[in-house]
Design an enzyme around this catalytic site. Structure first.
Site, PDB file in Angstrom:
ATOM      1  CB  THR A  69      -0.916   0.054   1.242  1.00  0.00           C
ATOM      2  OG1 THR A  69      -0.110  -0.200   2.393  1.00  0.00           O
ATOM      3  CG2 THR A  69      -2.027  -0.958   1.181  1.00  0.00           C
ATOM      4  CE  LYS A  89       4.981   7.722  -0.572  1.00  0.00           C
ATOM      5  NZ  LYS A  89       3.815   7.973   0.261  1.00  0.00           N
ATOM      6  CG  ASP A 115       7.305   9.414   4.982  1.00  0.00           C
ATOM      7  OD1 ASP A 115       7.023   9.218   6.186  1.00  0.00           O
ATOM      8  OD2 ASP A 115       6.540   9.093   4.055  1.00  0.00           O
ATOM      9  NE  ARG A 162      -0.546  -2.102  11.861  1.00  0.00           N
ATOM     10  CZ  ARG A 162       0.742  -1.896  12.124  1.00  0.00           C
ATOM     11  NH1 ARG A 162       1.180  -2.014  13.362  1.00  0.00           N
ATOM     12  NH2 ARG A 162       1.594  -1.597  11.165  1.00  0.00           N
ATOM     13  CB  SER A 206       6.881   5.391   6.152  1.00  0.00           C
ATOM     14  OG  SER A 206       6.037   6.112   7.012  1.00  0.00           O
ATOM     15  NE  ARG A 265       7.162   1.789   3.349  1.00  0.00           N
ATOM     16  CZ  ARG A 265       6.274   2.214   4.225  1.00  0.00           C
ATOM     17  NH1 ARG A 265       6.084   1.525   5.345  1.00  0.00           N
ATOM     18  NH2 ARG A 265       5.581   3.303   3.993  1.00  0.00           N
ATOM     19  CB  THR A 311      -5.681   0.177   6.745  1.00  0.00           C
ATOM     20  OG1 THR A 311      -6.454  -0.036   7.919  1.00  0.00           O
ATOM     21  CG2 THR A 311      -4.317   0.681   7.132  1.00  0.00           C
ATOM     22  CD  GLU A 340      -4.443   5.465   7.409  1.00  0.00           C
ATOM     23  OE1 GLU A 340      -4.814   4.325   7.111  1.00  0.00           O
ATOM     24  OE2 GLU A 340      -3.320   5.910   7.138  1.00  0.00           O
ATOM     25  CD  GLU A 341      -4.700   2.757  13.523  1.00  0.00           C
ATOM     26  OE1 GLU A 341      -3.882   2.772  14.449  1.00  0.00           O
ATOM     27  OE2 GLU A 341      -4.450   2.312  12.382  1.00  0.00           O
ATOM     28  CB  SER A 342      -1.506   4.323  11.812  1.00  0.00           C
ATOM     29  OG  SER A 342      -2.051   4.834  10.607  1.00  0.00           O
ATOM     30  CG  ASP A 357       6.472   9.401   9.490  1.00  0.00           C
ATOM     31  OD1 ASP A 357       6.315  10.588   9.140  1.00  0.00           O
ATOM     32  OD2 ASP A 357       6.179   8.436   8.764  1.00  0.00           O
TER      33      ASP A 357
HETATM   34  C1  G1P Z   1       0.375   1.334   8.485  1.00  0.00           C
HETATM   35  C2  G1P Z   1      -0.793   2.019   9.142  1.00  0.00           C
HETATM   36  C3  G1P Z   1      -1.699   2.611   8.088  1.00  0.00           C
HETATM   37  C4  G1P Z   1      -0.884   3.558   7.208  1.00  0.00           C
HETATM   38  C5  G1P Z   1       0.320   2.826   6.637  1.00  0.00           C
HETATM   39  C6  G1P Z   1       1.228   3.769   5.866  1.00  0.00           C
HETATM   40  O1  G1P Z   1      -0.096   0.293   7.669  1.00  0.00           O
HETATM   41  O2  G1P Z   1      -1.524   1.149   9.972  1.00  0.00           O
HETATM   42  O3  G1P Z   1      -2.753   3.282   8.715  1.00  0.00           O
HETATM   43  O4  G1P Z   1      -1.662   4.041   6.153  1.00  0.00           O
HETATM   44  O5  G1P Z   1       1.084   2.251   7.702  1.00  0.00           O
HETATM   45  O6  G1P Z   1       1.761   4.775   6.685  1.00  0.00           O
HETATM   46  P1  G1P Z   1      -0.175  -1.243   8.159  1.00  0.00           P
HETATM   47  O7  G1P Z   1       1.217  -1.596   8.622  1.00  0.00           O
HETATM   48  O8  G1P Z   1      -1.142  -1.277   9.300  1.00  0.00           O
HETATM   49  O9  G1P Z   1      -0.654  -1.996   6.953  1.00  0.00           O
HETATM   50 ZN    ZN Z   2       5.421   8.120   6.905  1.00  0.00          ZN
END
Ligand code: G1P
Ligand code: ZN
Length: 544
Positions: A19, A127, A280, A497, A114, A23, A345, A364-366, A278
């Site tokens: 997504t 990316k 980036d 998670r 990231s 990486r 997500t 997002e919660e992240s 973070d």
């Molecule tokens: C994680 C976060 C998600 C975010 C992504 C990119 O992905 O949970 O919200 O968009 O990093 O920063 P995950 O490792 O959960 O797939």
């Molecule tokens: Zn990032």
């Protein structure tokens, strides 16, 4: 004129972009032709018209500069007319999105993994972002992967490296390379959205801030915006020099990895406001004096207060959150009478909604929050949004959050991560939960009655594409939830998670610690998943 070389190569099978792009660990990227194969696969998929403009930059991690020199020469050999590259090879993810949009580029390549650690044995990533400034849609990443499986050659210009240390315009074969100030366009955009006068006044009045750039890309951005433009004192920023290995840290702004900042905000003579970003620059963590704001609450609070900010004075067209993010923002949207979308997500799902004008804010919660000013989440943007709201409400972070809870109720929320589980064990946990789901509806666990279980799927309201398998949801009749999901961004084993949420309409639980308030749900999650017996793990690696 330097010659275009056509180099024979063979596919690697592991170049499937996730997504957030591709990486891998640095030694993998250093294999002969590995980077080149992927870059050529991008170019072959996007088919840039002759003379197109490309934006290029990264988060400064180890291998960033090597990769940039290669990509410049490949862009020249693949018909691009101009590349805008950040000085020193630097562009934060939000700044790259901003530059792509502002200069009407065909797209951009961002070099980053990231929040993953960097360095010689750390992670590297690449990316592609499209002309809207957002991450490549799935159709495109699928096509890049297909191309990478069938690649037999790539094109590269036979030319010396370019000096990336001064802003300048130089020629590389028939292509122009503009080495740009990586900060200016982005800082100007921030100044156009937020009330910098009010924030300057707040800081002049003695409001103390501390921003932790975690030795990652936001250092120069924070210096220009917070120090130069908002006149915060020099000690308002820390770890502000980007380092190729992030000072051996883990540049992820959460309570575990940004502990240096957390200790300052919970220590003697703590500042009024703390924040971190973070690797980036797209994530954010917000702290008050001895107070942590969950990202889910942050999104809800920014939504509720958006009209205090000049860039959002006219109101929001709608909001969106990822499925595992708490539903705090849903309550605000309901009261404001605006639509609220629940997406899988990953940031790319928000892009379609924004391009169609359906949402203004999303998160997002992240630790990711953003708006339609660009098509990526944006760490410093969230920091400035909070500072603008504080300047306008003249309340502390904690007062703002507590007032929000009394107005809307509190969605008590936490995420438990089990990192680097062997892939087979993680899959067996998920398989076990799926099986349990067949007979759980109608069952009760203490006070909690299971209403519904499913594997979340999403039909994009704009392009109607369907995304399935986005997370196992255990929904209770009182609106509480447990979600189980495997990470798509980890590079070692699997990360499982577990997202936990209970809604507290009154104030009772507000004084309780979140883990305490979620105690029953944590037990249920352990029972339903059998994570301890199936993985041997008794505790999560990270709790946020
Ligand atoms: C994680 C976060 C998600 C975010 C992504 C990119 O992905 O949970 O919200 O968009 O990093 O920063 P995950 O490792 O959960 O797939
Ligand atoms: Zn990032």
């Amino acid at each position: 004129m330097p010659a275009v070389l056509t180099i024979a190569t063979q596919p690697y099978s592991d170049q499937k972009p996730g997504t957030s792009g591709l990486r891998k660990r640095v030694p993998i990227f250093k294999q002969p032709h590995y980077l080149e194969n992927f870059v050529q696969s991008i170019f072959d998929s996007i088919k840039p018209p002759q003379g197109s403009v490309l934006v290029l930059g990264g988060d400064g991690r180890y291998y960033n500069l090597n990769a940039i020199q290669v990509i410049l020469k490949m862009a020249a050999a693949n018909g691009f007319g101009r590349v805008l590259v950040g000085k020193g090879g630097i562009l934060s993810t939000p700044a790259a999105s901003c530059v792509i949009r502002k200069h009407g580029a065909y797209g951009g390549i961002i070099l980053s993994a990231s929040h993953n650690p960097g360095g010689m044995d750390g992670d590297f990533g690449i990316k592609y972002n499209a002309s809207n400034g957002g991450p490549a849609p799935e159709k495109l990443t699928d096509s890049i992967y297909e191309m990478s499986l069938n690649i037999s050659q790539y094109r590269i210009l036979d030319a010396p490296d370019i000096d990336l240390e001064k802003t300048d315009e130089v020629e590389l074969g028939e292509m122009k390379v503009s080495v740009i100030d990586p900060v200016a366009d982005y800082a100007d955009l921030m100044e156009s959205l937020f009330d910098f006068d009010a924030i300057r006044d707040l800081i002049r009045s003695g409001f103390r801030i501390k921003f932790d750039a975690m030795h990652a890309v936001t250092g120069p951005y924070a210096r220009e915006i917070l120090i130069n433009r908002l006149h915060a004192p020099e000690d308002s920023i820390m770890n502000a020099v980007p380092l190729p290995d992030f000072g051996k840290g883990h540049p992820d702004p959460n309570l575990t990895y940004a502990h240096e900042l957390v200790e300052i905000l919970y220590g003697e003579d703590a500042p009024n406001f703390g924040a971190a970003s973070d690797g980036d620059g797209d994530r954010n963590m917000i702290l008050g004096n001895r107070f942590f704001v969950t990202p889910s609450d942050s999104l809800a609070i920014l939504t509720a207060n958006a009209t205090l900010v000049p860039g959002y004075r006219k109101g929001l067209s709608g909001v969106a959150r990822s499925m595992p993010t708490s539903s705090a923002v849903d309550r605000v949207a309901k009261e404001l009478g605006i639509p609220c979308f629940e997406t899988p997500t990953g940031w790319k799902f928000f892009g379609n909604l924004m391009d169609a004008g359906k949402v203004t804010l999303c998160g997002e919660e992240s630790f990711g929050t953003g708006s339609s000013h660009i098509r990526e989440k944006d760490g410093l943007w969230a920091v400035l949004f909070w500072l603008n709201v504080i300047a306008s409400k003249k309340q502390s972070v904690e007062e703002i959050v507590r007032q929000h809870w009394s107005n809307f109720g509190r969605n008590v929320y936490s995420r438990h991560d089990y990192e680097a589980i062997p892939i087979d064990a993680a899959n067996s946990v998920m398989a076990h939960i799926r099986k349990e789901f067949e007979h759980l509806p109608g069952n009760t666990f203490g006070n909690y009655r299971v209403e519904h279980c499913d594997d979340f799927s999403y039909k994009d309201p704009v392009d109607e594409s369907l995304s399935t398998g986005q997370g196992l949801r255990l929904l209770f009749t009182d609106g509480s939830r447990i979600v189980f999901r495997l990470s798509g961004t980890g590079t070692e084993g699997s990360t499982l998670r577990i997202y936990l949420e209970v809604f507290d309409p009154a104030i009772e639980r507000h004084r309780l610690d979140a883990q305490e308030a979620l105690g029953d749900l944590i037990k249920i999650a352990g029972e339903v998943s059998q994570i301890a017996s199936l993985t041997g793990r008794n505790e999560p690696t990270v709790i946020t």
